[in-house]
Design a protein around this motif. Sequence first.
Motif, PDB file in Angstrom:
ATOM      1  N   SER A 126      -9.927  -5.518  10.966  1.00 39.68           N
ATOM      2  CA  SER A 126      -8.878  -4.569  11.375  1.00 39.68           C
ATOM      3  C   SER A 126      -9.321  -3.799  12.611  1.00 39.68           C
ATOM      4  CB  SER A 126      -8.615  -3.546  10.263  1.00 39.68           C
ATOM      5  OG  SER A 126      -8.066  -4.149   9.140  1.00 39.68           O
ATOM      6  N   ARG A 179     -12.280 -13.101   8.107  1.00 39.67           N
ATOM      7  CA  ARG A 179     -13.362 -12.107   8.196  1.00 39.67           C
ATOM      8  C   ARG A 179     -14.714 -12.806   8.305  1.00 39.67           C
ATOM      9  NH1 ARG A 179     -11.406  -7.091   4.168  1.00 39.67           N
ATOM     10  NH2 ARG A 179      -9.230  -7.295   4.810  1.00 39.67           N
ATOM     11  N   ASP A 218      -6.359  -1.131  -4.867  1.00 43.65           N
ATOM     12  CA  ASP A 218      -6.175  -1.429  -3.437  1.00 43.65           C
ATOM     13  C   ASP A 218      -5.984  -2.940  -3.276  1.00 43.65           C
ATOM     14  OD1 ASP A 218      -7.209  -0.023  -0.473  1.00 43.65           O
ATOM     15  OD2 ASP A 218      -7.085  -2.196  -0.648  1.00 43.65           O
ATOM     16  N   MET A 219      -4.912  -3.319  -2.609  1.00 47.54           N
ATOM     17  CA  MET A 219      -4.619  -4.734  -2.418  1.00 47.54           C
ATOM     18  C   MET A 219      -5.674  -5.351  -1.485  1.00 47.54           C
ATOM     19  SD  MET A 219      -1.984  -4.799  -4.286  1.00 47.54           S
ATOM     20  CE  MET A 219      -1.511  -6.504  -4.036  1.00 47.54           C
ATOM     21  N   ASP A 220      -6.004  -6.623  -1.729  1.00 49.42           N
ATOM     22  CA  ASP A 220      -7.014  -7.300  -0.912  1.00 49.42           C
ATOM     23  C   ASP A 220      -6.375  -7.902   0.339  1.00 49.42           C
ATOM     24  OD1 ASP A 220      -8.939  -6.788  -2.917  1.00 49.42           O
ATOM     25  OD2 ASP A 220      -8.317  -8.577  -4.024  1.00 49.42           O
ATOM     26  N   ALA A 221      -6.951  -7.613   1.493  1.00 49.15           N
ATOM     27  CA  ALA A 221      -6.473  -8.161   2.779  1.00 49.15           C
ATOM     28  C   ALA A 221      -4.949  -8.186   2.804  1.00 49.15           C
ATOM     29  CB  ALA A 221      -7.046  -9.564   2.989  1.00 49.15           C
ATOM     30  N   PHE A 222      -4.350  -7.024   2.572  1.00 48.49           N
ATOM     31  CA  PHE A 222      -2.962  -6.971   2.132  1.00 48.49           C
ATOM     32  C   PHE A 222      -1.965  -7.750   3.003  1.00 48.49           C
ATOM     33  CE2 PHE A 222       1.059  -4.382   1.472  1.00 48.49           C
ATOM     34  CZ  PHE A 222       1.422  -5.086   0.340  1.00 48.49           C
ATOM     35  N   PHE A 223      -1.812  -7.380   4.267  1.00 47.26           N
ATOM     36  CA  PHE A 223      -0.783  -8.037   5.093  1.00 47.26           C
ATOM     37  C   PHE A 223      -1.040  -9.553   5.135  1.00 47.26           C
ATOM     38  CE2 PHE A 223       0.146  -4.184   8.165  1.00 47.26           C
ATOM     39  CZ  PHE A 223       0.394  -3.390   7.063  1.00 47.26           C
ATOM     40  N   LYS A 271     -14.721  -5.860  -3.910  1.00 49.65           N
ATOM     41  CA  LYS A 271     -13.642  -6.601  -3.250  1.00 49.65           C
ATOM     42  C   LYS A 271     -14.097  -7.993  -2.872  1.00 49.65           C
ATOM     43  CE  LYS A 271     -10.248  -3.604  -1.245  1.00 49.65           C
ATOM     44  NZ  LYS A 271      -9.102  -4.450  -1.561  1.00 49.65           N
ATOM     45  N   SER A 306      -4.253  -6.068  12.782  1.00 49.75           N
ATOM     46  CA  SER A 306      -3.956  -5.146  11.677  1.00 49.75           C
ATOM     47  C   SER A 306      -4.875  -5.445  10.503  1.00 49.75           C
ATOM     48  CB  SER A 306      -2.510  -5.293  11.219  1.00 49.75           C
ATOM     49  OG  SER A 306      -1.629  -4.911  12.231  1.00 49.75           O
ATOM     50  N   THR A 307      -4.944  -6.713  10.150  1.00 51.85           N
ATOM     51  CA  THR A 307      -5.926  -7.117   9.143  1.00 51.85           C
ATOM     52  C   THR A 307      -6.150  -8.618   9.235  1.00 51.85           C
ATOM     53  OG1 THR A 307      -6.646  -6.835   6.851  1.00 51.85           O
ATOM     54  CG2 THR A 307      -4.419  -7.673   7.176  1.00 51.85           C
ATOM     55  N   TYR A 357      -9.902 -12.932   4.061  1.00 53.92           N
ATOM     56  CA  TYR A 357     -11.358 -12.979   3.925  1.00 53.92           C
ATOM     57  C   TYR A 357     -11.951 -14.182   4.654  1.00 53.92           C
ATOM     58  CZ  TYR A 357     -11.512  -8.755   1.208  1.00 53.92           C
ATOM     59  OH  TYR A 357     -11.437  -7.422   0.853  1.00 53.92           O
ATOM     60  N   ASP A 410      -0.826   0.004   0.609  1.00 58.90           N
ATOM     61  CA  ASP A 410      -1.480  -0.920  -0.328  1.00 58.90           C
ATOM     62  C   ASP A 410      -2.461  -0.258  -1.275  1.00 58.90           C
ATOM     63  OD1 ASP A 410      -3.852  -0.660   1.182  1.00 58.90           O
ATOM     64  OD2 ASP A 410      -4.358  -2.762   0.830  1.00 58.90           O
TER      65      ASP A 410
HETATM   66  P1  TTP Z   1      -6.761  -1.839   3.981  1.00 58.55           P
HETATM   67  O1  TTP Z   1      -6.570  -1.688   2.512  1.00 58.55           O
HETATM   68  O2  TTP Z   1      -7.733  -0.935   4.649  1.00 58.55           O
HETATM   69  O3  TTP Z   1      -7.233  -3.330   4.316  1.00 58.55           O
HETATM   70  P2  TTP Z   1      -6.802  -4.702   3.666  1.00 58.55           P
HETATM   71  O4  TTP Z   1      -5.912  -4.524   2.487  1.00 58.55           O
HETATM   72  O5  TTP Z   1      -6.258  -5.591   4.735  1.00 58.55           O
HETATM   73  O6  TTP Z   1      -8.183  -5.324   3.233  1.00 58.55           O
HETATM   74  P3  TTP Z   1      -9.147  -4.871   2.023  1.00 58.55           P
HETATM   75  O7  TTP Z   1      -9.250  -6.062   1.151  1.00 58.55           O
HETATM   76  O8  TTP Z   1     -10.428  -4.524   2.682  1.00 58.55           O
HETATM   77  O9  TTP Z   1      -8.490  -3.701   1.355  1.00 58.55           O
HETATM   78  O10 TTP Z   1      -5.386  -1.682   4.727  1.00 58.55           O
HETATM   79  C1  TTP Z   1      -4.154  -2.109   4.162  1.00 58.55           C
HETATM   80  C2  TTP Z   1      -3.262  -2.696   5.233  1.00 58.55           C
HETATM   81  O11 TTP Z   1      -3.027  -1.715   6.248  1.00 58.55           O
HETATM   82  C3  TTP Z   1      -3.841  -3.898   5.953  1.00 58.55           C
HETATM   83  O12 TTP Z   1      -3.575  -5.113   5.268  1.00 58.55           O
HETATM   84  C4  TTP Z   1      -3.199  -3.827   7.292  1.00 58.55           C
HETATM   85  C5  TTP Z   1      -2.958  -2.353   7.523  1.00 58.55           C
HETATM   86  N1  TTP Z   1      -3.974  -1.815   8.459  1.00 58.55           N
HETATM   87  C6  TTP Z   1      -3.670  -1.741   9.816  1.00 58.55           C
HETATM   88  O13 TTP Z   1      -2.548  -2.060  10.236  1.00 58.55           O
HETATM   89  N2  TTP Z   1      -4.638  -1.287  10.685  1.00 58.55           N
HETATM   90  C7  TTP Z   1      -5.897  -0.913  10.270  1.00 58.55           C
HETATM   91  O14 TTP Z   1      -6.748  -0.529  11.096  1.00 58.55           O
HETATM   92  C8  TTP Z   1      -6.197  -1.001   8.865  1.00 58.55           C
HETATM   93  C9  TTP Z   1      -7.569  -0.605   8.349  1.00 58.55           C
HETATM   94  C10 TTP Z   1      -5.204  -1.455   8.006  1.00 58.55           C
END
Ligand code: TTP
Length: 369
Positions: free
Chosen positions: A59, A53, A9-14, A168, A46-47, A50, A115
């Motif tokens: 999100s 955060r 799973d990508m970290d804080a992907f977007f 993570k 959306s995200t 860190y 992601d």
């Molecule tokens: P996630 O993998 O849930 O979150 P993340 O990658 O941003 O952070 P983490 O390190 O905790 O994995 O979601 C992947 C992407 O999906 C996120 O970057 C943005 C999008 N997303 C939304 O658009 N709305 C949301 O409510 C969530 C949870 C994610």
Amino acid sequence: MKKIICHLDMDAFFASVEEQKRPHLVGKPIAVGSPIIEGVGRGVVSTANYKARGYGIHSAMPIMTAWRLSEEARKQGKDEVVFLPVDFALYNKVSAHVLEIIKKYAALVEQASVDEFYYDLSSAGSFAKAKAICKKIKAEIKAVEKVTCSVGIGPNKLIAKIAAGIKKPDGLLVVEGKQSREFLNPLDIRELPGIGPKTAEIFYKQGINKVGDLLAFSREQLKDLMGKHGESIFQKARGIDDSPITEFHEVKSIGGQTTLNENTKNPIVVYDIFKKLSDGVFASFSNGGFSGFKGIAVTVRFADFQTQSSSKSFKEPLGVRDPSTSLRTGRKIFELEALRLLLPYLDLQKNPKSKPIRLVGIRIEKIVP
Ligand code: TTP
Ligand code: MG
């Protein structure tokens, strides 16, 4: 052969992708989400990366709450948050590159969302060897895309996914089959996929907080308490999961929604936004290489947050790719039918109190693969 399943799973992907795209943003707190214009925004985050955060931003938080938290931080002398709009095309591109990298190391890969990926490394023969491979995958993603991810390795998808979330960001955690129970027992029940806030609340009220506490319930007790989810919770609490890695997910619908910049009763403004939205949704459909669709749904949210939908089904698929009923014809019918579903909300038929509109959405449904 022992099963070795990985979840990446990508970290804080977007936010991470945005941060790497613009070097001057590296190290800054970033939130990606709906737009803020002159300090006013109406959608959600959306995200957040860190750093953001750390300000309490996450999100699905209203973008204005995030804005307020950023202002508070700024007054304390910290960096203010950089707010950025969502750029799906960019994230899809990075996501495709990540998939390609994983495919070099694993024969069976499932993309579970933009992601997250499951892949099977049973052929590595041992958890230690699988761990070494995952380190390489992480390093290659970091080298190519400059973003980090977290990986969990376990005997099944359930354990792998939970393991990926524990360390993570930039984590790597192995949980072998025999360690599953001791790994799960101390975790909060919310860590089990499928236990959302409402289900968790039911358990918390009874003093059941940890996964290990769930073991006191018999299968029948859980079914009484949770209905059809009871069986699945019984299994998950014991680390049992037989679900296979499936390479292709059937896409059943494609849609989008837009919150208007301000609530309005002006049909021209609503239609203008709606048209842009439906053009985008149709473009996603036609780029997807599907053979047609048999349904359309339109959603309208009023200023008081009351939300209504209308849909229409078709006997014969629209948007099909053959010369007699071409994609262009499909598009014309789509536009016409979408407008027919929207119009009643713009007059008294479906909006008798003439309430201003806050959001419009459209979805192409019953997609024929
Ligand atoms: P996630 O993998 O849930 O979150 P993340 O990658 O941003 O952070 P983490 O390190 O905790 O994995 O979601 C992947 C992407 O999906 C996120 O970057 C943005 C999008 N997303 C939304 O658009 N709305 C949301 O409510 C969530 C949870 C994610
Ligand atoms: Mg993620």
